[in-house]
Design a protein around this motif. Structure first.
Motif, PDB file in Angstrom:
ATOM      1  N   THR A  10       0.851  -1.189   0.000  1.00 20.45           N
ATOM      2  CA  THR A  10       0.000   0.000   0.000  1.00 20.45           C
ATOM      3  C   THR A  10       0.885   1.236   0.000  1.00 20.45           C
ATOM      4  N   ALA A  11       0.278   2.373  -0.284  1.00 25.00           N
ATOM      5  CA  ALA A  11       1.014   3.635  -0.260  1.00 25.00           C
ATOM      6  C   ALA A  11       1.653   3.859   1.106  1.00 25.00           C
ATOM      7  N   ALA A  12       0.988   3.447   2.167  1.00 25.13           N
ATOM      8  CA  ALA A  12       1.535   3.631   3.519  1.00 25.13           C
ATOM      9  C   ALA A  12       2.838   2.852   3.707  1.00 25.13           C
ATOM     10  N   ASP A  13       2.993   1.725   3.021  1.00 18.71           N
ATOM     11  CA  ASP A  13       4.228   0.942   3.128  1.00 18.71           C
ATOM     12  C   ASP A  13       5.429   1.699   2.577  1.00 18.71           C
ATOM     13  N   LEU A  14       5.202   2.653   1.707  1.00 19.22           N
ATOM     14  CA  LEU A  14       6.312   3.404   1.115  1.00 19.22           C
ATOM     15  C   LEU A  14       7.059   4.232   2.155  1.00 19.22           C
ATOM     16  N   ASP A  15       6.407   4.533   3.265  1.00 16.98           N
ATOM     17  CA  ASP A  15       7.073   5.284   4.333  1.00 16.98           C
ATOM     18  C   ASP A  15       8.259   4.510   4.911  1.00 16.98           C
ATOM     19  N   GLN A  16       8.257   3.191   4.763  1.00 16.38           N
ATOM     20  CA  GLN A  16       9.312   2.345   5.317  1.00 16.38           C
ATOM     21  C   GLN A  16      10.464   2.098   4.338  1.00 16.38           C
TER      22      GLN A  16
END
Length: 190
Positions: A10-16
């Motif tokens: 997900t887009a939120a995983d890109l933060d990692q």
């Protein structure tokens, strides 16, 4: 490399993801990693950004290398035109604010730029999509000089229809998302 928090990215995983010079995108729940663009690619985006900045009406903004938030996906067009107030601290731009997505086809992004992203962008409601071919390509017309611009507009079936095709040396005026005139040949170094 981190793993997704669920069975799909997900887009939120890109933060990692590491800040390592690579471009990380999420397309249809899949992580897509591409190398940094080559100088010719970046030059075209820089020049096109200047052309669009000179023509952009109030209330619109031209951005490069910023993600489009489409549900859990976050594709990153090479350049976009968005309207409305922008969350300058946000991770991307909500798709309903994006009026134009632009991709410059590279060897490593051919499939995404020609097939995957146009479908995703059209189904998400982005009104216009421009694709620039900067390398020789199949079905290139004999008289066409690079770069070649393919300009698309969204039709009633949530698909893009080709509205204009222009190559270097053929000045063009486009009216979506606003009126802008340029010669594609002026976008590449001489």
């Amino acid at each position: 490399m981190p793993l997704p928090r669920a069975d799909r990215w997900t887009a939120a995983d890109l933060d990692q993801m590491p800040d390592d010079g690579l471009r990380y995108e999420v397309l249809n729940g899949q992580l897509v990693v591409n190398a940094a663009p080559k100088p010719k690619h970046r030059w075209l985006i820089k020049r096109l950004s200047r052309v669009l900045d000179a023509a952009v009406p109030d209330g619109y903004v031209v951005l490069d290398g910023v993600g489009v938030l489409i549900g859990d996906d976050e594709p990153i067009p090479d350049l976009m035109v968005a309207k409305g107030p922008i969350d300058w601290e946000g991770r991307g731009v909500p798709v309903d604010q994006v009026e134009l997505a632009v991709e410059v086809v590279s060897t490593s992004t051919t499939l995404q730029d020609r097939m995957v992203k146009p479908v995703l962008y059209a189904q998400a409601g982005i009104p216009a999509y421009w694709r620039f071919e900067i390398n020789p390509f199949k079905n290139q017309l004999v008289a066409e000089q690079l770069p070649v611009l393919f300009a698309y507009a969204r039709d009633t079936d949530d698909e893009y229809a080709l509205t204009r095709r222009a190559s270097a040396g053929a000045p063009i005026t486009l009216h979506t998302p606003f009126e802008v005139a340029f010669d594609p040949g002026e976008l590449l170094p001489r």
